[in-house]
Enzyme design. Structure first.
Site, PDB file in Angstrom:
ATOM      1  N   GLU A 102       0.886  -1.116   0.054  1.00 12.41           N
ATOM      2  CA  GLU A 102       0.151   0.024  -0.050  1.00 12.41           C
ATOM      3  C   GLU A 102       0.842   1.267  -0.051  1.00 12.41           C
ATOM      4  O   GLU A 102       0.475   2.313  -0.715  1.00 12.41           O
ATOM      5  CB  GLU A 102      -0.979  -0.112   1.220  1.00 12.41           C
ATOM      6  CG  GLU A 102      -1.951  -1.091   0.919  1.00 12.41           C
ATOM      7  CD  GLU A 102      -2.892  -1.072   2.220  1.00 12.41           C
ATOM      8  OE1 GLU A 102      -2.458  -1.558   3.329  1.00 12.41           O
ATOM      9  OE2 GLU A 102      -4.137  -0.947   2.110  1.00 12.41           O
ATOM     10  N   GLU A 122      -4.115  -9.398   3.452  1.00 17.55           N
ATOM     11  CA  GLU A 122      -4.856  -8.946   4.596  1.00 17.55           C
ATOM     12  C   GLU A 122      -5.946  -9.985   4.857  1.00 17.55           C
ATOM     13  O   GLU A 122      -6.567 -10.144   5.797  1.00 17.55           O
ATOM     14  CB  GLU A 122      -5.467  -7.478   4.558  1.00 17.55           C
ATOM     15  CG  GLU A 122      -4.352  -6.265   4.824  1.00 17.55           C
ATOM     16  CD  GLU A 122      -3.481  -6.109   3.778  1.00 17.55           C
ATOM     17  OE1 GLU A 122      -3.403  -6.832   2.712  1.00 17.55           O
ATOM     18  OE2 GLU A 122      -2.763  -5.081   3.798  1.00 17.55           O
TER      19      GLU A 122
END
Ligand code: NAD
Length: 688
Positions: A102, A122
């Site tokens: 990210e 995730e």
């Protein structure tokens, strides 16, 4: 100057190097160091963010979860990047995962070393990427391609990332130098990079029917799991909402999922799989013995699978059989297994050949002299095993570890016939041994730390998850499931059919219900165990007496067609009803909750006894065993986690209830459960 982010000025470019070994997680100090570094770079034409050591960054620091956020957040760091007047480039080697990716996605541009691994795992921890990953990735590569990465959590290599369009270049050579050259060149030619947040070209005009179809395909494998659904919703927001609103939606999904039981379960297992590698009492400097060649005794179901596991991971292995016929049969089964993998496209012909070359066979026990470790996998018979171990002890070099794959037999007794009991351990693989990840390593009385460490290191090398357990009948996994079987029999007598029980357990999330599993393993095996233990199970015994051994006879708890589809069988129902009548049991309707409790509680109770006896070091060891060897879904966290969620006072009360109502003295709550229940305790520490 931050200890965790080193800052270097190289002319017009500032280099920020994340230095938080071993994997550069984005702990608070790293986030603060990045923020300070970007602030200090004010006026520079470019900033290059790179990772020191093994990789770019493995993402968020999981131990900071649930502890309240300390600023700056990743989002605040990303906002600084977005308003930085110059060019911010991420240079990726090794892993860029989760928050690490990210961070890279929030930069203006990304370059990577060949083979670098980029992913958003995730979903596997039970939540969605929470720092813009679900909004930026679709803007760079389109929603459907982004869903592939976000919903599965599987990383992609740099080359694929380049083709998809979320990195700008793959650079050969030392990364920092190559990235600096690349960045300077970009500045020189005045290349324009648009932040992902500002792009709409890849998401504009998304065909929502195609989006839904893609989502449905990906979710088919996810059954009751919440996080893959959350990921789809987050990506949908990227397509349907403006960037800031999409971010808010992602944050809301993250907050909801991370607080949920499934995420706790997944993180419990994630940490547990690391925890089990720390064996209590084993000195940290215990060095495993090198193993460059293994010998496996017996080329049956297990021996063949174990030998394949070695060859699959590049370890030369010889299997020893009693005669040429049995040997050829065993080797042929291994070859056929590999050939199927080639046919299905999961193994290249060249890899098959190199694996097959590593696997040799012999009918001469003296090859044991060449072994650095021996695993015995002959049939389950103590006298036969003792004969083999006496011979192995004579033939193997001194100092070589001798392991048994026994499922039930006493490792101390096996070790007693050798002059090296300190080097004898159990290495209990699960069937099919070349597929199942679990390996129980059985520590006998005399087993040395070195022997255990050697078995663990070897297990790791061949792709297994090794859990050290104590020596007892059935060790951990089988001892616990063994306590479930009498309740299965009773449930069938009292009102259930096989398909009812399997349906409930599969709806809970198990890969396969206990009766279908029995059919796969062979019902004759269970019957033999009952005979050896002097116990009976009227319905199960009647099935075996009728020649219904499971899938291998196309009939067991179910009937099987040529495609091995299971079909409920009226004949089984008749056997069940007849037996109940003979036993004068009035059948009743049994609800799903009772089925779950009666199958889980006996295992939990036995798990508690296993902890009392130190057969397992920690409750998490038990949960890791069930997730890796018994088809227990990781997002349910395992049996001991289930009990902790239920609360041990409830566990105690329900056990006492069923001990009485089902006339099962075995279900009397274990002492550990009584103690924990009265103290308000848990098997595993609570997780934030
Ligand atoms: P199997 O009957 O398929 O294979 C045993 C093989 O050992 C046979 O091929 C036999 O010819 C060979 N053998 C017997 N004596 C020998 C000797 N003296 N020298 C060389 N070879 C010899 O049995 P299996 O299912 O592979 O089980 C093997 C062991 O693994 C048992 O201890 C069993 O309890 C254990 N185990 C089995 C499973 C399972 O699911 N089948 C799972 C875990 C552990």
């Amino acid at each position: 100057m931050s200890e965790f982010v080193r800052h270097e000025r190289l002319g017009e470019t500032h280099v920020l190097c994340i230095a938080n070994p071993p994997v550069n997680t984005l702990r608070t100090e790293v986030r603060a160091g990045l923020a300070a570094g970007i602030a200090a770079a004010a006026g520079a034409r470019a900033v290059l963010i790179i990772g020191e050591g093994r990789g770019f960054s493995a993402g968020a620091e999981m131990t900071e979860f649930g502890k309240g956020r300390v600023p700056p957040s990743l989002t605040e760091v990303f906002d600084m990047i977005a308003t930085f007047p110059g060019l911010v480039v991420a240079a990726i080697h090794g892993n860029a995962l989760g928050g690490g990716l990210e961070l890279a996605l929030a930069c203006h541009a990304r370059v990577a070393s060949p083979g670098a691994s980029l992913g958003l795992p995730e979903v596997k921890r039970g939540f969605v990427p929470g720092a813009g990953g679900t909004q930026r990735l679709p803007r760079l590569i389109g929603a459907e391609a982004a869903m592939d990465i976000i919903v599965t959590g599987e990383p992609v290599r740099a080359e694929k990332a380049l083709a998809l369009g979320f990195i700008d270049a793959v650079l050969e050579g030392p990364l920092e130098d190559a990235a600096l050259v690349w960045t300077r060149n970009a500045l020189t030619v005045g290349a324009k990079f648009t932040l992902a947040a500002e792009r709409t070209d890849r998401i504009a005009g998304q065909d929502m029917a195609a989006f839904d179809a893609k989502a449905a395909t990906l979710l088919k494998r996810a059954r009751g799991q919440a996080s893959p659904r959350g990921c789809v919703e987050a990506v949908r927001a990227a397509v349907t909402l403006p960037f800031e609103e999409g971010l808010a939606k992602e944050r809301a999904l993250f907050a909801e999922l991370v607080a949920g039981e499934q995420s706790r379960a997944l993180r419990h297992i994630f940490f547990g799989e690391r925890e089990v590698l720390r064996v209590p009492g084993m000195p940290a400097d215990t060095a495993p013995l090198p193993v460059n060649r293994a010998v496996v005794i017996g080329a049956g179901t297990m021996g063949g699978g174990i030998a394949m596991s070695f060859a699959n991971f590049g370890v030369p292995v010889t299997v020893v059989e009693r005669d040429a016929g049995a040997l050829e049969k065993g080797l042929a089964r291994c070859r056929a297994n590999w050939e199927r993998t080639v046919t299905s496209g999961r193994l290249s012909q060249a890899d098959y050949e190199s694996r097959a070359k590593l696997l040799t066979g012999s009918t001469d026990m003296s090859v044991v002299a060449e072994a650095d470790l021996v695993i015995e996998a002959i049939y389950e018979d103590m006298d036969a095993k003792k004969t083999v171990f006496a011979e192995l002890d004579r033939l193997a070099r001194p100092g070589v570890v001798l392991a048994s794959n026994t499922s039930t037999l006493d490792i101390d007794a096996i070790a007693s016939v050798t002059r090296r009991p300190e080097l004898v351990v159990g290495m209990h693989f699960f069937s099919p041994a070349n597929v199942m990840r679990l390996l129980e390593i059985v520590r006998a009385k005399a087993s040395s730390h070195v022997a255990i460490a050697t078995a663990m290191a070897l297990g790791k090398r061949i792709g297994k998850l090794a859990v050290v357990v104590g020596n007892c009948d059935g060790f951990v996994g089988n001892r616990m499931t063994g306590k479930r079987s009498p309740q299965v029999e009773k449930l069938l007598q009292e009102g259930c059919l096989p398909q009812d029980i399997d349906r409930v357990m599969e709806a809970y999330g198990m890969a396969m219900g206990p009766l279908a599993t029995g059919d796969l393993a062979g019902l004759d095996i269970g019957a033999a165990v009952r005979r050896a233990r002097g116990t009976t199970a009227p319905i199960a015994d009647a099935l075996v007496a009728a020649g219904r051994f499971g899938q291998k006879t196309s009939a067991g708890w179910y009937r099987y067609d040529e495609k091995r589809t299971r079909i409920p069988d009226p004949e089984v129902e008749r056997i069940i009803l007849d037996t109940a009548e003979k036993l004068q049991i009035r059948r009743r309707t049994i609800d799903d909750q009772e089925i779950i409790e009666r199958l889980m509680l006996p295992m939990v109770n036995e798990g508690a006894r296993i902890l009392e006896e130190h057969i397992a070091a920690r409750a998490i060891d038990i949960d890791v065993i069930f997730v890796n060897g018994f088809g227990w879904p990781a997002w349910r966290g395992g049996p001991m986690f289930w009990a902790d969620q239920l609360g041990l006072a409830t566990v105690r009360d329900r056990l006492a209830h069923y001990a009485q109502t089902t006339n099962s003295p075995d279900l009397k709550p274990a002492a550990l459960i009584e103690t924990l229940a009265s103290e308000g305790g848990r098997f595993s520490p609570a997780m934030g």
